[in-house]
Design an enzyme around this catalytic site. Sequence first.
Site, PDB file in Angstrom:
ATOM      1  N   SER A  49     -16.052 -32.034 -42.975  1.00 59.63           N
ATOM      2  CA  SER A  49     -17.075 -32.100 -41.926  1.00 59.63           C
ATOM      3  C   SER A  49     -18.356 -32.657 -42.531  1.00 59.63           C
ATOM      4  CB  SER A  49     -17.315 -30.715 -41.326  1.00 59.63           C
ATOM      5  OG  SER A  49     -16.236 -30.398 -40.492  1.00 59.63           O
ATOM      6  N   ASN A  61     -21.417 -32.131 -41.664  1.00 55.54           N
ATOM      7  CA  ASN A  61     -22.652 -31.415 -41.338  1.00 55.54           C
ATOM      8  C   ASN A  61     -22.960 -30.193 -42.201  1.00 55.54           C
ATOM      9  OD1 ASN A  61     -23.146 -33.179 -39.092  1.00 55.54           O
ATOM     10  ND2 ASN A  61     -21.430 -32.147 -38.095  1.00 55.54           N
ATOM     11  N   THR A  62     -22.159 -29.968 -43.242  1.00 56.48           N
ATOM     12  CA  THR A  62     -22.469 -28.897 -44.192  1.00 56.48           C
ATOM     13  C   THR A  62     -22.758 -29.571 -45.528  1.00 56.48           C
ATOM     14  OG1 THR A  62     -21.114 -27.255 -43.065  1.00 56.48           O
ATOM     15  CG2 THR A  62     -21.511 -26.863 -45.398  1.00 56.48           C
ATOM     16  N   ASN A  76     -11.382 -36.553 -39.922  1.00 57.89           N
ATOM     17  CA  ASN A  76     -12.543 -35.920 -39.310  1.00 57.89           C
ATOM     18  C   ASN A  76     -13.455 -37.013 -38.725  1.00 57.89           C
ATOM     19  OD1 ASN A  76     -14.603 -33.928 -38.767  1.00 57.89           O
ATOM     20  ND2 ASN A  76     -13.715 -32.731 -40.435  1.00 57.89           N
ATOM     21  N   ASN A 125     -21.817 -35.156 -33.219  1.00 56.14           N
ATOM     22  CA  ASN A 125     -22.140 -33.734 -33.347  1.00 56.14           C
ATOM     23  C   ASN A 125     -22.638 -33.429 -34.747  1.00 56.14           C
ATOM     24  OD1 ASN A 125     -20.361 -31.567 -34.910  1.00 56.14           O
ATOM     25  ND2 ASN A 125     -19.035 -33.301 -34.427  1.00 56.14           N
ATOM     26  N   PHE A 141     -20.863 -25.993 -38.229  1.00 60.81           N
ATOM     27  CA  PHE A 141     -20.002 -24.796 -38.343  1.00 60.81           C
ATOM     28  C   PHE A 141     -20.635 -23.558 -37.718  1.00 60.81           C
ATOM     29  CE2 PHE A 141     -17.728 -26.365 -42.495  1.00 60.81           C
ATOM     30  CZ  PHE A 141     -16.974 -27.243 -41.739  1.00 60.81           C
ATOM     31  N   LYS A 179      -7.770 -31.441 -44.318  1.00 62.85           N
ATOM     32  CA  LYS A 179      -8.364 -32.416 -43.385  1.00 62.85           C
ATOM     33  C   LYS A 179      -9.380 -33.277 -44.125  1.00 62.85           C
ATOM     34  CE  LYS A 179     -10.389 -32.792 -38.808  1.00 62.85           C
ATOM     35  NZ  LYS A 179     -10.666 -32.061 -37.569  1.00 62.85           N
TER      36      LYS A 179
HETATM   37  C1  FMN Z   1     -18.136 -31.119 -31.030  1.00 61.06           C
HETATM   38  C2  FMN Z   1     -17.219 -31.309 -32.196  1.00 61.06           C
HETATM   39  C3  FMN Z   1     -17.030 -30.265 -33.101  1.00 61.06           C
HETATM   40  C4  FMN Z   1     -16.165 -30.421 -34.182  1.00 61.06           C
HETATM   41  N1  FMN Z   1     -15.976 -29.374 -35.048  1.00 61.06           N
HETATM   42  C5  FMN Z   1     -15.059 -29.501 -36.040  1.00 61.06           C
HETATM   43  C6  FMN Z   1     -14.771 -28.400 -36.907  1.00 61.06           C
HETATM   44  O1  FMN Z   1     -15.350 -27.322 -36.767  1.00 61.06           O
HETATM   45  N2  FMN Z   1     -13.842 -28.573 -37.874  1.00 61.06           N
HETATM   46  C7  FMN Z   1     -13.182 -29.768 -38.045  1.00 61.06           C
HETATM   47  O2  FMN Z   1     -12.335 -29.888 -38.933  1.00 61.06           O
HETATM   48  N3  FMN Z   1     -13.426 -30.815 -37.242  1.00 61.06           N
HETATM   49  C8  FMN Z   1     -14.339 -30.705 -36.250  1.00 61.06           C
HETATM   50  N4  FMN Z   1     -14.573 -31.765 -35.417  1.00 61.06           N
HETATM   51  C9  FMN Z   1     -13.829 -33.025 -35.642  1.00 61.06           C
HETATM   52  C10 FMN Z   1     -12.609 -33.111 -34.737  1.00 61.06           C
HETATM   53  O3  FMN Z   1     -11.685 -32.085 -34.991  1.00 61.06           O
HETATM   54  C11 FMN Z   1     -11.901 -34.481 -34.904  1.00 61.06           C
HETATM   55  O4  FMN Z   1     -11.436 -34.599 -36.239  1.00 61.06           O
HETATM   56  C12 FMN Z   1     -12.828 -35.642 -34.600  1.00 61.06           C
HETATM   57  O5  FMN Z   1     -13.674 -35.341 -33.530  1.00 61.06           O
HETATM   58  C13 FMN Z   1     -12.046 -36.916 -34.266  1.00 61.06           C
HETATM   59  O6  FMN Z   1     -11.217 -36.721 -33.141  1.00 61.06           O
HETATM   60  P1  FMN Z   1     -11.631 -37.183 -31.652  1.00 61.06           P
HETATM   61  O7  FMN Z   1     -12.075 -38.611 -31.743  1.00 61.06           O
HETATM   62  O8  FMN Z   1     -10.393 -36.969 -30.830  1.00 61.06           O
HETATM   63  O9  FMN Z   1     -12.750 -36.280 -31.242  1.00 61.06           O
HETATM   64  C14 FMN Z   1     -15.468 -31.652 -34.358  1.00 61.06           C
HETATM   65  C15 FMN Z   1     -15.682 -32.692 -33.445  1.00 61.06           C
HETATM   66  C16 FMN Z   1     -16.538 -32.532 -32.383  1.00 61.06           C
HETATM   67  C17 FMN Z   1     -16.733 -33.684 -31.431  1.00 61.06           C
END
Ligand code: FMN
Length: 363
Positions: free
Chosen positions: A182, A184-185, A254, A114, A118, A225
Amino acid sequence: MLYKTLLRPLLFLRDPEKAHDQTLSLISSLSFLEAPLEWLFAVKDARLEVRVGPLTLPNPVGLAAGFDKNAIAVKTWPGFGFGFIEIGAVTAHPQPGQPRPRLFRLPKDEALINRLGFNNDGAEAIAAKLEALSAGERKRIPVGINIGRSKVVETKDAAADYLFTFEKLFPFGDFFTVNVSSPNTPGLRDLQEKSLLRDLLQAIQDKNREMAGKSKTQEKPIWVKIAPDMDFSQVDDIIDVAQSEKVAGIIATNATAFLREKLVTPTHEPGGLSGKPLKALATSFIRYIYQATRGRLPIIGVGGIFTAEDAYEKIQAGASAVQILTGFVYEGPCAVKRINRGLLRLMDRDGFKNISEAVGTTT
Ligand SMILES: Cc1cc2nc3c(=O)[nH]c(=O)nc-3n(C[C@H](O)[C@H](O)[C@H](O)COP(=O)(O)O)c2cc1C
């Protein structure tokens, strides 16, 4: 089973972001079915109850930030068996995020990429939405709020931007996550650098004390995080700051900006890679932090959890609780129930009477 054989193939025919938005509205619309959902999906067992700092979680499986960025389904999540949820990331300014397409499935890798950036309605709108819920509707399980930096704000002005969101949402969060990870910022991850992180956390903790004083409530637990894309010497710096600034927990981790070479599906899409390929890397961060702090700093483990075994591995590596996102997309509505039931089975096998006894047992 029904999800994987019928619903998921249908959902996966659709554009990933559209499928996500529709699923989220469906989940939100089910809030009136609270009791039957819980009956179907929630595992109630005191052996799963855990404490993370001042918070008591009915079970250790949480929804990771990013699935419900705008707090759309807060009332329904307990019905799917989660022990806690994290909404957001919320930024001070409402923002549209990056141009589409920006969410990609890699089914052969059981992963997502992704680069949403944000996208969210902004602190004021999300505060108003949470305010409209009654305290009872909000408080069934702990609700955390993930705070990110607005894109239009420069790193040097980041603190004021985080503080705005923190202040607006203070009454509605049981814990707050300072998201400096994250991918992406642009520039966000610079805030993981020791002195910048210290300044940011100091400012947030000052505001925390001020808000608690004003509202005659307790200070909120602040979690940080982190990204999995750094070496352990930088993790040492983060631990140092986290401890001196009285951070209540570290969320590790993350999504990763790297690891593309390990994928079955060749891709160079930029963004955060999550799901199975992230699992071992995230666990190595949990294990490292647990060892470095001798278990004194609670860790929330996230990255590639699909099954009870995956969750148990992170708990035994040192996580007090875990979160899932990609696993929920791939495994469907029974995911949390299966994980919690499986955890009970694994605890029985290993002779643990409460899940917290398993924390850090393989470090
Ligand atoms: C579609 C998507 C959006 C995410 N948005 C955020 C976010 O806004 N803030 C954040 O801290 N992590 C975000 N994450 C990261 C997740 O919270 C998590 O740390 C990461 O995906 C690893 O966990 P997973 O393998 O169970 O997905 C996002 C992940 C995905 C896939």
